[in-house]
Design a protein around this motif. Structure first.
Motif, PDB file in Angstrom:
ATOM      1  N   ARG A 110     -33.634  11.910 -39.380  1.00 24.11           N
ATOM      2  CA  ARG A 110     -33.969  11.068 -38.231  1.00 24.11           C
ATOM      3  C   ARG A 110     -34.848  11.785 -37.204  1.00 24.11           C
ATOM      4  O   ARG A 110     -35.181  11.209 -36.167  1.00 24.11           O
ATOM      5  CB  ARG A 110     -32.681  10.609 -37.534  1.00 24.11           C
ATOM      6  CG  ARG A 110     -31.753   9.780 -38.399  1.00 24.11           C
ATOM      7  CD  ARG A 110     -32.377   8.455 -38.791  1.00 24.11           C
ATOM      8  NE  ARG A 110     -32.705   7.623 -37.655  1.00 24.11           N
ATOM      9  CZ  ARG A 110     -33.417   6.503 -37.717  1.00 24.11           C
ATOM     10  NH1 ARG A 110     -33.905   6.108 -38.882  1.00 24.11           N
ATOM     11  NH2 ARG A 110     -33.678   5.795 -36.639  1.00 24.11           N
ATOM     12  N   ASN A 113     -37.803  10.123 -35.650  1.00 26.16           N
ATOM     13  CA  ASN A 113     -37.577   9.012 -34.723  1.00 26.16           C
ATOM     14  C   ASN A 113     -37.185   9.476 -33.325  1.00 26.16           C
ATOM     15  O   ASN A 113     -36.967   8.651 -32.436  1.00 26.16           O
ATOM     16  CB  ASN A 113     -36.471   8.095 -35.269  1.00 26.16           C
ATOM     17  CG  ASN A 113     -36.838   7.465 -36.595  1.00 26.16           C
ATOM     18  OD1 ASN A 113     -36.760   8.092 -37.640  1.00 26.16           O
ATOM     19  ND2 ASN A 113     -37.260   6.215 -36.555  1.00 26.16           N
ATOM     20  N   PHE A 120     -30.075  13.154 -30.708  1.00 28.78           N
ATOM     21  CA  PHE A 120     -29.971  11.982 -31.568  1.00 28.78           C
ATOM     22  C   PHE A 120     -29.201  10.875 -30.858  1.00 28.78           C
ATOM     23  O   PHE A 120     -28.209  11.127 -30.179  1.00 28.78           O
ATOM     24  CB  PHE A 120     -29.264  12.347 -32.876  1.00 28.78           C
ATOM     25  CG  PHE A 120     -30.057  13.281 -33.747  1.00 28.78           C
ATOM     26  CD1 PHE A 120     -31.159  12.812 -34.460  1.00 28.78           C
ATOM     27  CD2 PHE A 120     -29.712  14.622 -33.856  1.00 28.78           C
ATOM     28  CE1 PHE A 120     -31.895  13.667 -35.271  1.00 28.78           C
ATOM     29  CE2 PHE A 120     -30.437  15.477 -34.660  1.00 28.78           C
ATOM     30  CZ  PHE A 120     -31.542  15.002 -35.364  1.00 28.78           C
ATOM     31  N   ASP A 124     -29.104   6.640 -34.404  1.00 25.25           N
ATOM     32  CA  ASP A 124     -29.392   7.677 -35.393  1.00 25.25           C
ATOM     33  C   ASP A 124     -28.111   8.087 -36.120  1.00 25.25           C
ATOM     34  O   ASP A 124     -28.094   8.217 -37.352  1.00 25.25           O
ATOM     35  CB  ASP A 124     -30.003   8.916 -34.723  1.00 25.25           C
ATOM     36  CG  ASP A 124     -31.400   8.672 -34.193  1.00 25.25           C
ATOM     37  OD1 ASP A 124     -32.140   7.886 -34.803  1.00 25.25           O
ATOM     38  OD2 ASP A 124     -31.739   9.274 -33.154  1.00 25.25           O
ATOM     39  N   THR A 163     -31.923   7.926 -44.594  1.00 24.56           N
ATOM     40  CA  THR A 163     -31.857   7.738 -43.138  1.00 24.56           C
ATOM     41  C   THR A 163     -33.204   7.340 -42.546  1.00 24.56           C
ATOM     42  O   THR A 163     -33.262   6.822 -41.432  1.00 24.56           O
ATOM     43  CB  THR A 163     -31.378   9.013 -42.407  1.00 24.56           C
ATOM     44  OG1 THR A 163     -32.303  10.077 -42.657  1.00 24.56           O
ATOM     45  CG2 THR A 163     -29.985   9.406 -42.839  1.00 24.56           C
TER      46      THR A 163
END
Length: 260
Positions: A110, A113, A120, A124, A163
């Motif tokens: 992740r 992102n 996170f 996430d 993910t």
């Protein structure tokens, strides 16, 4: 109102490769490759070592540029489509001294992102948990990655790939160095992901007989690509790619997978 253009929409294709060739030095690695996959296809590619299988995956990922030919991934160039494609590499031993647990390995998927955030988000973590549950590794989330078996590590790497919420999943020898029981469980997992989530998948493998039990289509690659758009793996395909006579041990299920 009828359309003037009745040609099939390229939006239906996850992969379009036309007349692709790639040479390194004096060695021709890929020769005049043509391949089309529809969205949701699951293709297994077999072939001898040095036949160009990993090189083809790198071209699809945009890591290598062909000398000639065109490649479209989900209607875009390979580099433009990278955010929609995930890659699971061959089994790699993790450094036993590197202190990272399964949870953080999967969360690494992740990172793209995060943006400007230094941490996170709840979303996430939710996605990471769902991915671990999907590959049946949630109970191992606090374990050191290096303490797991080869098959367990491969499942964790699959979770990390999932993910990113990919549309296209590339897997390079995910069952290398694992026993038959673990190999079967990984293939069943991949088949389930393909069917339930309609993800397009390419799986590179040396498991000639095993492979056709789980994928929808099979191709043989040894510089040239032998591909008939079906899940049938024939003696002729094997002999053409490997250059010798080989026996195929079939593991076909009685279910109706195939063709696609």
């Amino acid at each position: 109102m009828s359309s003037k253009n009745n040609k099939p929409s390229t939006r239906n294709y996850a992969l379009e490769i036309k007349n692709l060739s790639l040479t390194r030095g004096e060695t021709e690695i890929l020769k005049s490759i043509d391949l089309k996959l529809k969205k949701g296809d699951f293709l297994g590619i077999i072939g001898p070592n040095g036949g160009g299988k990993t090189t083809l995956l790198k071209v699809i990922l945009g890591l290598l540029n062909p000398d000639k030919g065109t490649v479209k991934v989900l209607g875009q160039g390979p580099k433009e489509a990278r955010g929609k494609v995930s890659y699971v590499p061959q089994y790699t031993n993790f450094d036993s001294k590197f202190p990272i647990d399964v949870w953080n390995v999967v969360l690494m998927g992740r990172v793209g992102n995060l943006g400007l955030k230094p941490f996170f988000s709840k979303e996430d973590k939710k996605i990471a948990r769902e991915a671990l549950e999907k590959v049946e590794m949630i109970d191992y989330k606090d374990r050191q990655i290096s303490s797991l078996s080869g098959g367990e590590q491969q499942r964790v790497l699959m979770a990390r790939a999932l993910t990113t919420r990919p549309e296209f999943l590339l897997l390079d020898e995910p069952t290398a160095s694992v026993d038959e029981r673990i190999k079967t469980s990984i293939y069943k997992l991949l088949k389930k992901i393909n069917e339930e989530e309609t993800k397009t998948m390419i799986l590179v493998s040396h498991d000639i007989g095993f492979l056709s039990s789980y994928v929808k289509k099979v191709a043989c690659l040894n510089r040239d690509l032998t591909y008939h758009g079906s899940g049938e793996l024939t003696h002729e395909m094997i002999e053409e790619s490997y250059g010798c006579e080989m026996n195929i041990i079939a593991h076909r299920h009685s279910s109706s997978e195939g063709g696609g």
